[in-house]
Write a protein that holds these residues in place. Structure first.
Motif, mmCIF file in Angstrom:
data_model
loop_
_atom_site.group_PDB
_atom_site.id
_atom_site.type_symbol
_atom_site.label_atom_id
_atom_site.label_comp_id
_atom_site.label_asym_id
_atom_site.label_seq_id
_atom_site.Cartn_x
_atom_site.Cartn_y
_atom_site.Cartn_z
ATOM 1 N N MET A 55 -32.747 9.677 1.477
ATOM 2 C CA MET A 55 -32.077 9.393 2.731
ATOM 3 C C MET A 55 -31.430 8.014 2.643
ATOM 4 O O MET A 55 -32.046 7.061 2.185
ATOM 5 C CB MET A 55 -33.115 9.422 3.852
ATOM 6 C CG MET A 55 -32.519 9.453 5.200
ATOM 7 S SD MET A 55 -31.773 11.061 5.449
ATOM 8 C CE MET A 55 -31.482 11.013 7.153
ATOM 9 N N LEU A 56 -30.191 7.921 3.088
ATOM 10 C CA LEU A 56 -29.474 6.654 3.041
ATOM 11 C C LEU A 56 -29.779 5.805 4.266
ATOM 12 O O LEU A 56 -29.870 6.311 5.377
ATOM 13 C CB LEU A 56 -27.964 6.905 2.982
ATOM 14 C CG LEU A 56 -27.412 7.590 1.733
ATOM 15 C CD1 LEU A 56 -25.925 7.857 1.903
ATOM 16 C CD2 LEU A 56 -27.651 6.751 0.507
ATOM 17 N N GLY A 57 -29.895 4.502 4.043
ATOM 18 C CA GLY A 57 -30.084 3.565 5.148
ATOM 19 C C GLY A 57 -28.741 3.169 5.739
ATOM 20 O O GLY A 57 -27.673 3.549 5.243
ATOM 21 N N SER A 58 -28.767 2.393 6.791
ATOM 22 C CA SER A 58 -27.521 2.007 7.469
ATOM 23 C C SER A 58 -26.632 1.146 6.573
ATOM 24 O O SER A 58 -25.410 1.293 6.588
ATOM 25 C CB SER A 58 -27.832 1.283 8.771
ATOM 26 O OG SER A 58 -28.576 0.108 8.535
ATOM 27 N N THR A 59 -27.218 0.263 5.793
ATOM 28 C CA THR A 59 -26.427 -0.593 4.902
ATOM 29 C C THR A 59 -25.714 0.240 3.850
ATOM 30 O O THR A 59 -24.526 0.017 3.577
ATOM 31 C CB THR A 59 -27.333 -1.628 4.215
ATOM 32 O OG1 THR A 59 -28.033 -2.362 5.219
ATOM 33 C CG2 THR A 59 -26.514 -2.580 3.368
ATOM 34 N N GLU A 60 -26.407 1.201 3.283
ATOM 35 C CA GLU A 60 -25.801 2.051 2.262
ATOM 36 C C GLU A 60 -24.657 2.879 2.843
ATOM 37 O O GLU A 60 -23.624 3.079 2.201
ATOM 38 C CB GLU A 60 -26.838 2.971 1.626
ATOM 39 C CG GLU A 60 -27.821 2.270 0.726
ATOM 40 C CD GLU A 60 -29.027 1.727 1.473
ATOM 41 O OE1 GLU A 60 -29.155 1.989 2.682
ATOM 42 O OE2 GLU A 60 -29.824 1.013 0.843
#
Length: 60
Positions: free
Chosen positions: A1-6
């Motif tokens: 799962m990607l974080g907001s920064t990514e």
């Protein structure tokens, strides 16, 4: 799962690939102006709605 920064980095990277590095500041400026106009319209609509409600309550 990607974080907001990514996700932000990915969106910027895709934007650079699609539009080119020189177009990004121009697009950001246009987006900023559009957002400002939207906010002005929202404030004006709220003001008109409030005035309409006041007139309606006076006539009742």
């Amino acid at each position: 799962m990607l974080g907001s920064t990514e996700i932000i980095v990915l969106v910027v990277f895709i934007g650079v690939l699609i539009f080119g590095a020189k177009k990004i500041p121009e697009l950001a400026k246009t987006f900023g102006k559009a957002k400002g106009e939207f906010e002005k319209g929202k404030i004006e609509a709220d003001k008109e709605l409030k005035e309409f409600k006041e007139e309606k309550s006076k006539s009742d």
